[in-house]
Design a protein around this motif. Structure first.
Motif, PDB file in Angstrom:
ATOM      1  N   SER A 113      65.652  54.240  42.339  1.00  0.00           N
ATOM      2  CA  SER A 113      64.289  53.398  41.092  1.00  0.00           C
ATOM      3  C   SER A 113      62.381  53.365  41.980  1.00  0.00           C
ATOM      4  CB  SER A 113      64.592  52.295  40.732  1.00  0.00           C
ATOM      5  OG  SER A 113      64.613  50.874  41.564  1.00  0.00           O
ATOM      6  N   GLU A 120      57.466  58.045  34.462  1.00  0.00           N
ATOM      7  CA  GLU A 120      58.054  56.363  33.073  1.00  0.00           C
ATOM      8  C   GLU A 120      59.650  56.688  32.669  1.00  0.00           C
ATOM      9  OE1 GLU A 120      54.503  55.995  30.847  1.00  0.00           O
ATOM     10  OE2 GLU A 120      53.723  55.629  31.904  1.00  0.00           O
ATOM     11  N   GLN A 123      62.748  55.944  35.269  1.00  0.00           N
ATOM     12  CA  GLN A 123      61.684  54.540  35.435  1.00  0.00           C
ATOM     13  C   GLN A 123      62.871  53.932  33.994  1.00  0.00           C
ATOM     14  OE1 GLN A 123      57.993  53.119  35.837  1.00  0.00           O
ATOM     15  NE2 GLN A 123      58.047  53.750  36.988  1.00  0.00           N
ATOM     16  N   TYR A 124      62.830  54.616  32.472  1.00  0.00           N
ATOM     17  CA  TYR A 124      63.284  54.574  31.570  1.00  0.00           C
ATOM     18  C   TYR A 124      65.582  54.660  31.738  1.00  0.00           C
ATOM     19  CZ  TYR A 124      60.155  52.861  28.118  1.00  0.00           C
ATOM     20  OH  TYR A 124      58.905  51.901  27.008  1.00  0.00           O
ATOM     21  N   TYR A 127      66.258  51.670  34.213  1.00  0.00           N
ATOM     22  CA  TYR A 127      66.067  50.270  33.729  1.00  0.00           C
ATOM     23  C   TYR A 127      67.491  50.296  32.324  1.00  0.00           C
ATOM     24  CZ  TYR A 127      61.327  49.736  36.138  1.00  0.00           C
ATOM     25  OH  TYR A 127      60.669  50.149  36.812  1.00  0.00           O
ATOM     26  N   GLN A 128      67.521  51.409  32.085  1.00  0.00           N
ATOM     27  CA  GLN A 128      68.907  51.241  30.792  1.00  0.00           C
ATOM     28  C   GLN A 128      70.167  51.373  31.368  1.00  0.00           C
ATOM     29  OE1 GLN A 128      66.933  53.714  27.604  1.00  0.00           O
ATOM     30  NE2 GLN A 128      65.467  53.180  27.354  1.00  0.00           N
ATOM     31  N   TYR A 146      65.104  43.935  36.221  1.00  0.00           N
ATOM     32  CA  TYR A 146      64.654  44.919  35.405  1.00  0.00           C
ATOM     33  C   TYR A 146      64.337  44.260  34.672  1.00  0.00           C
ATOM     34  CZ  TYR A 146      66.566  47.207  39.725  1.00  0.00           C
ATOM     35  OH  TYR A 146      66.785  47.407  41.053  1.00  0.00           O
ATOM     36  N   HIS A 150      61.371  46.663  32.482  1.00  0.00           N
ATOM     37  CA  HIS A 150      61.267  46.931  31.303  1.00  0.00           C
ATOM     38  C   HIS A 150      60.411  46.678  29.949  1.00  0.00           C
ATOM     39  CE1 HIS A 150      62.789  48.737  27.958  1.00  0.00           C
ATOM     40  NE2 HIS A 150      63.984  49.962  28.361  1.00  0.00           N
ATOM     41  N   ASN A 151      59.991  45.651  30.336  1.00  0.00           N
ATOM     42  CA  ASN A 151      59.229  45.024  29.296  1.00  0.00           C
ATOM     43  C   ASN A 151      58.036  45.480  29.530  1.00  0.00           C
ATOM     44  OD1 ASN A 151      58.911  42.861  26.651  1.00  0.00           O
ATOM     45  ND2 ASN A 151      57.610  42.130  28.517  1.00  0.00           N
ATOM     46  N   SER A 154      57.162  48.599  28.528  1.00  0.00           N
ATOM     47  CA  SER A 154      57.291  49.087  27.264  1.00  0.00           C
ATOM     48  C   SER A 154      55.881  48.724  26.649  1.00  0.00           C
ATOM     49  CB  SER A 154      57.696  48.580  26.783  1.00  0.00           C
ATOM     50  OG  SER A 154      59.496  49.067  27.149  1.00  0.00           O
ATOM     51  N   GLY A 162      61.514  50.135  22.360  1.00  0.00           N
ATOM     52  CA  GLY A 162      61.623  49.395  23.892  1.00  0.00           C
ATOM     53  C   GLY A 162      61.940  48.374  23.934  1.00  0.00           C
ATOM     54  N   ASN A 166      64.410  45.968  24.630  1.00  0.00           N
ATOM     55  CA  ASN A 166      64.471  44.156  25.866  1.00  0.00           C
ATOM     56  C   ASN A 166      64.020  42.781  25.396  1.00  0.00           C
ATOM     57  OD1 ASN A 166      62.914  44.783  28.319  1.00  0.00           O
ATOM     58  ND2 ASN A 166      62.212  43.575  27.771  1.00  0.00           N
TER      59      ASN A 166
END
Length: 515
Positions: A113, A120, A123-124, A127-128, A146, A150-151, A154, A162, A166
């Motif tokens: 990461s 991006e 990254q998504y 995080y997911q 994380y 993620h927030n 988004s 997203g 979150n």
């Protein structure tokens, strides 16, 4: 002769239209032939698709084996391919409860990461994969970092879906920490954002349908104009070539008029079909909207009913525990008026049995699941209660070796009563004349989904010639019956004291940690 000439004109017009329509097809074929994909990328995507197919068929071991073989050849692969592979391996390992393996892939994703800060999409993906795993394994401190990243991502992209996801994770995180007010607030935000995403999708679909409709109408008008232009050009050529042939021109005009009439009929027919299709689409959209409103109403009712059910179950466990405490108090009051020592002992044993059940309902009342209790905490409290009840002091020590295990009511009640009888018998009979001793209680995992509960002491053991089959005491009958109830058998052994053990198995038992 005139008829043949008219038919020749009609065939010429049809050939011209068909020739024009074939141009887009040729250009489309040419465009399709120019597309290409690298061999390595195709092979990697094919392996991922095969693993996903195994996972959908619940063949998790096969999917894991295929992905691990793929992992050996990814040393020089792009980061995006490694992330796709490790996220799948993390999900499968967590599903198979192979938490040590899952931790290894979670660490790899965390290290990757740091190298995708400018990507991006990756990254998504990271995080997911990490956030649900940390929440499922109750690693709140790791999950919160994380969730914050993620927030922020988004919000930067104005990604409503997203943000909704979150808030759902924050709801689970607050529930895990016991902050129910904050969890409720995040869940409401999640529901509002989810409705907003649904509205955006619906508007996009309507806009797409409207665009398709206008595009088709525009193409239709262009085709009509092209046909009319071709007809006019043909008439002009015929007029220049056949100025002196008036009758022939009249026949050609009649033929062109007939063609135009046929085209007008086709256009009108297409128009009516389009109107009918639009009417059906509007009716279907209205029906979909009504069904969506009904589903939203049912979802709200479901949430209310689930909340009411949760409070009812909690209240039931609380009342059962209080009623058992009342019965214990009544027995205690009754024992004051008894002079018979045997009757007094029988009442006290009954109090201990009911107290062991009351502990279970107290744990269920305090538990978040309302259906499972933590066995090691319950057994430790039961041992402490019996030690205080018999006032063993420092004369008898207790050793505990208990694995982390969650039991439902159908297992917890019989096991609690068996423990009560075994520990009580050891305290009363294993150490005569107030001798010192030690009682050991262990709960261990013998093999997968199989557990062993053992109570042993270093006392005098069973007398010579004792036969368990001929023993008809209430405590022994109770332990034998409860052992059969959970699919086990009672085992007694004389080995420097008495050892009582039962083996039980249940695939529904949850084992958070067997180390």
């Amino acid at each position: 002769m005139k008829l043949l000439f008219t038919l020749g004109i009609i065939l010429f017009i049809q050939f011209s239209v068909s020739g024009q329509s074939s141009v887009p097809q040729k250009s489309a074929a040419k465009s399709a032939s120019q597309q290409s994909v690298s061999h390595d990328s195709n092979r990697f995507n094919l392996l991922l698709d095969s693993a996903d197919q195994f996972q959908r068929q619940n063949k998790l071991q096969k999917a894991s084996h295929l992905l691990r073989e793929t992992e050996n050849g990814l040393s020089s692969a792009p980061i995006s391919q490694k992330i796709q592979l490790y996220t799948r391996l993390l999900n499968i390992s967590a599903t198979l409860k192979q938490f040590q393996v899952a931790d290894r892939y979670a660490d790899k994703l965390q290290s990757l990461s740091t190298g995708v800060d400018d990507d991006e999409t990756n990254q998504y993906t990271v995080y997911q994969a990490l956030i649900p795993y940390f929440l499922a394994t109750k690693k709140a401190d790791k999950a919160v970092g994380y969730i914050t990243l993620h927030n922020g991502l988004s919000k930067a992209q104005n990604n409503t879906a997203g943000l909704a996801q979150n808030n759902l994770w924050l709801f689970k995180l607050d529930s895990l920490r016991g902050n129910h007010l904050a969890a409720l607030a995040h869940y409401r935000l999640y529901a509002d954002l989810k409705d907003s995403v649904f509205e955006q999708i619906k508007k996009g679909q309507i806009a797409q349908l409207d665009s398709q409709y206008h595009t088709k109408n525009k193409d239709k008008r262009l085709k009509d104009q092209e046909i009319n232009i071709a007809l006019l050009k043909k008439q002009e050529v015929l007029q220049r070539q056949h100025l002196n042939q008036v009758r022939l021109i009249q026949n050609i005009t009649i033929a062109c008029a007939a063609v135009l009439f046929m085209l007008s009929g086709v256009i009108y027919s297409r128009y009516r079909l389009k109107q009918s299709a639009n009417t059906k689409l509007e009716a279907q959209q209205l029906e979909i909207n009504q069904k969506n409103e009904t589903l939203e109403h049912l979802a709200e009712q479901k949430d209310v009913l689930l909340e009411e059910k949760e409070w009812l179950i909690k209240e039931i466990h609380h009342r059962v525990k209080n009623n058992l405490q009342i019965v214990i108090s009544l027995l205690n009051t009754q024992s004051v008026y008894l002079n018979d020592e045997k009757a007094h002992a029988a009442i006290r044993e009954s109090q201990h049995r009911m107290q062991s059940i009351a502990f279970i309902h107290q744990k269920l009342y305090q538990s978040e699941s309302r259906a499972l209790i933590e066995a090691h905490i319950y057994i430790a409290e039961l041992i402490e209660y019996l030690s205080n009840s018999f006032d063993t002091g420092k004369r008898i020590c207790f050793e505990k070796d208990l694995v982390d295990l969650e039991l439902d009511v159908s297992r917890a009640v019989p096991i609690g009563l068996i423990l009560n009888e075994a520990i009580t018998n050891s305290i009363k009979y294993a150490f005569p004349n107030d001798a010192d001793g030690c009682i050991s209680v262990s709960l261990c995992c013998v093999q997968e989904n199989s557990f062993r509960l053992c109570v042993s002491d270093n006392g005098i053991g069973l007398p010579e010639g004792f036969e368990i089959a001929k023993c008809r005491s209430l405590g022994m009958n109770l332990m034998r019956g409860l052992s059969k109830q959970i699919g086990s058998s009672l085992k007694l052994e004389n080995n420097n004291g008495l050892s009582i053990s039962i083996d039980f198995k249940d695939e529904k038992l949850l084992k958070p940690n067997l180390n």
